[in-house]
Design a protein around this motif. Structure first.
Motif, mmCIF file in Angstrom:
data_model
loop_
_atom_site.group_PDB
_atom_site.id
_atom_site.type_symbol
_atom_site.label_atom_id
_atom_site.label_comp_id
_atom_site.label_asym_id
_atom_site.label_seq_id
_atom_site.Cartn_x
_atom_site.Cartn_y
_atom_site.Cartn_z
ATOM 1 N N ARG A 37 0.872 -1.166 0.000
ATOM 2 C CA ARG A 37 0.000 0.000 0.000
ATOM 3 C C ARG A 37 0.911 1.218 0.000
ATOM 4 N NH1 ARG A 37 -4.680 -0.894 4.382
ATOM 5 N NH2 ARG A 37 -5.539 0.907 3.306
ATOM 6 N N ASP A 69 -4.030 -1.472 -7.880
ATOM 7 C CA ASP A 69 -5.272 -2.183 -7.593
ATOM 8 C C ASP A 69 -6.058 -1.382 -6.560
ATOM 9 O OD1 ASP A 69 -7.285 -4.063 -7.351
ATOM 10 O OD2 ASP A 69 -6.135 -5.340 -5.977
ATOM 11 N N ARG A 71 -9.399 -0.876 -4.575
ATOM 12 C CA ARG A 71 -10.586 -1.635 -4.170
ATOM 13 C C ARG A 71 -11.613 -0.701 -3.551
ATOM 14 N NH1 ARG A 71 -7.128 -6.358 -1.371
ATOM 15 N NH2 ARG A 71 -5.923 -6.879 -3.209
ATOM 16 N N VAL A 73 -13.607 -0.281 -1.142
ATOM 17 C CA VAL A 73 -14.014 -0.579 0.225
ATOM 18 C C VAL A 73 -13.874 0.699 1.038
ATOM 19 C CG1 VAL A 73 -13.376 -3.016 0.099
ATOM 20 C CG2 VAL A 73 -11.666 -1.341 0.820
ATOM 21 N N PRO A 76 -10.986 3.368 1.327
ATOM 22 C CA PRO A 76 -10.475 2.808 0.071
ATOM 23 C C PRO A 76 -9.118 2.151 0.288
ATOM 24 C CG PRO A 76 -11.233 5.053 -0.255
ATOM 25 C CD PRO A 76 -11.255 4.793 1.223
ATOM 26 N N ARG A 77 -8.898 1.042 -0.405
ATOM 27 C CA ARG A 77 -7.620 0.329 -0.309
ATOM 28 C C ARG A 77 -6.986 0.280 -1.695
ATOM 29 N NH1 ARG A 77 -5.162 -3.856 3.077
ATOM 30 N NH2 ARG A 77 -3.619 -4.890 1.762
ATOM 31 N N ASP A 79 -3.491 -1.076 -3.574
ATOM 32 C CA ASP A 79 -2.256 -1.847 -3.501
ATOM 33 C C ASP A 79 -1.485 -1.672 -4.799
ATOM 34 O OD1 ASP A 79 -2.344 -3.498 -0.957
ATOM 35 O OD2 ASP A 79 -4.303 -3.975 -1.824
#
Length: 119
Positions: A37, A69, A71, A73, A76-77, A79
């Motif tokens: 991250r 990447d 995501r 969620v 926010p995440r 990677d």
């Protein structure tokens, strides 16, 4: 492919600059170990500003070397990892970094001899 051309806008030269830049090299080597991250990557590299790391990641992503990447969620995440092309480049850069570590004593001796001859 010749790297001897004098045109700074040469596409190969630009990619070489991205891969061998101070931060580009460190990002690629870090991502060889595992995905990161943003904050963890910044801590792993050390000394890089958020702005410079973001710019480096965008450049390497555009070149097809880094995968981002994101995501959806909460929170926010995002990677970052290497693509296949990025892994190839990172392995080359890591080889050069390892050579530098192994041969640094020889470089230091050469520098000392050079400086002593000019004193």
């Amino acid at each position: 492919m010749s790297m001897m051309g004098s045109d700074a806008a040469c596409p190969e030269r630009l990619v070489m600059e991205h891969v061998t830049s101070r931060w580009g090299t460190l990002v690629l080597i870090a991502l060889l170990e595992r995905p990161y991250r943003f904050g963890a990557l910044r801590r792993e590299i050390g000394g890089v500003s958020e702005k410079m790391l973001a710019q480096t990641l965008r450049t390497l992503e555009r070149d097809g070397l880094v995968h981002r990447d994101a995501r959806p969620v909460i929170p926010p995440r995002v990677d970052y990892s290497l693509t296949g092309l990025g892994r190839e480049a990172a392995e080359q850069v890591r080889g050069l970094a390892r050579w530098t570590e192994r041969r640094m004593a020889a470089v230091e001796r050469s520098r000392e001899a050079y400086d002593a001859a000019r004193s």
